[in-house]
Design an enzyme around this catalytic site. Sequence first.
Site, PDB file in Angstrom:
ATOM      1  N   LEU A   1       0.874  -1.171   0.000  1.00 47.27           N
ATOM      2  CA  LEU A   1       0.000   0.000   0.000  1.00 47.27           C
ATOM      3  C   LEU A   1       0.909   1.217   0.000  1.00 47.27           C
ATOM      4  O   LEU A   1       1.917   1.233   0.713  1.00 47.27           O
ATOM      5  CB  LEU A   1      -0.894   0.025   1.244  1.00 47.27           C
ATOM      6  CG  LEU A   1      -1.937  -1.098   1.374  1.00 47.27           C
ATOM      7  CD1 LEU A   1      -2.653  -1.005   2.720  1.00 47.27           C
ATOM      8  CD2 LEU A   1      -2.948  -1.045   0.239  1.00 47.27           C
ATOM      9  N   ASP A   2       0.574   2.243  -0.794  1.00 46.22           N
ATOM     10  CA  ASP A   2       1.457   3.407  -0.827  1.00 46.22           C
ATOM     11  C   ASP A   2       1.358   4.179   0.484  1.00 46.22           C
ATOM     12  O   ASP A   2       0.495   3.928   1.320  1.00 46.22           O
ATOM     13  CB  ASP A   2       1.190   4.286  -2.057  1.00 46.22           C
ATOM     14  CG  ASP A   2      -0.165   4.973  -2.026  1.00 46.22           C
ATOM     15  OD1 ASP A   2      -0.538   5.523  -0.981  1.00 46.22           O
ATOM     16  OD2 ASP A   2      -0.856   4.971  -3.065  1.00 46.22           O
ATOM     17  N   ILE A   3       2.256   5.130   0.648  1.00 43.68           N
ATOM     18  CA  ILE A   3       2.399   5.814   1.934  1.00 43.68           C
ATOM     19  C   ILE A   3       1.119   6.539   2.358  1.00 43.68           C
ATOM     20  O   ILE A   3       0.846   6.688   3.548  1.00 43.68           O
ATOM     21  CB  ILE A   3       3.597   6.798   1.884  1.00 43.68           C
ATOM     22  CG1 ILE A   3       3.942   7.298   3.292  1.00 43.68           C
ATOM     23  CG2 ILE A   3       3.332   7.934   0.916  1.00 43.68           C
ATOM     24  CD1 ILE A   3       5.250   8.059   3.366  1.00 43.68           C
TER      25      ILE A   3
END
Length: 285
Positions: free
Chosen positions: A106-108
Amino acid sequence: MSDKLQKVLANAGIGSRREMEKWIEAARISVNGKIATLGDRVEPSDKIRVDGNPLNKSNDTPACRVLMYNKPEGELCSRKDPEGRATVFDRLPAIKNGRWIAVGRLDINTSGLLLFTNDGELANRLMHPKHEVEREYSVRVFGEVEDMMLKRLTKGVQLEDGEAKFTEIVKKPGDEESQNTWYNVTLSEGRNREVRRLWESQGLQVSRLMRVRYGTLELQKRLPQGGWVELGLPDLNTLRQSVQLPVETETLIKIDPGKLDHVKISRMRRSVKKHRVRQAKNKRD
């Protein structure tokens, strides 16, 4: 009988097959004293080294374990960050055999359900496109969403890395006057920033994004952000069977963890808070 080198490494709990392929390309793996290359197959008698250290090929296969983690925004899905930022691995429990493998990323700026396992084959199958494991997200979209946009998003739109689409889009009840609209969207692959890019292809902006389901597993609603729970055998085996793996018969969970009650949730929140305080102090020092 020979096996692909990346499969042997994944089964030893070193990492997922995709990660092991990258390690092989980076010349971190040797077989019988020679640097390995992609496509190599190995026999049980072959001597494998990882970063110069012998691979422990114990005949005792560790019990499959899976953690459900509620990722907060601001954490990276990497083991270490050169800038010292928080990562999703920081608070995971210690593991004796192998190491925790993140199932996808999952991206930041995305929160929600993230799975970890010590089983490289399980991780590989859950991530591999051919198994079409569904991911469901709750997404807040900024802008006016027209019916034709939704039709295009379910029919398929061309992105820079190929065609992509949502298999389902469900609008959630909300304030009709608001410029933000919540949807639950489902897709059966996990390309980089795919949910965001799909909405952006229609000139819309994603202002919040949270994963709420991965395959058969839904994010436990009372699980605090930054908290984790280990799956018991019923949920674990439902997940394994969904990707055609045999059921697991052993577990390290001595007692059925049951539902998250007020006491468990309070402990988790205190633990997360202490960790963040320590992390902030270390950053200042």
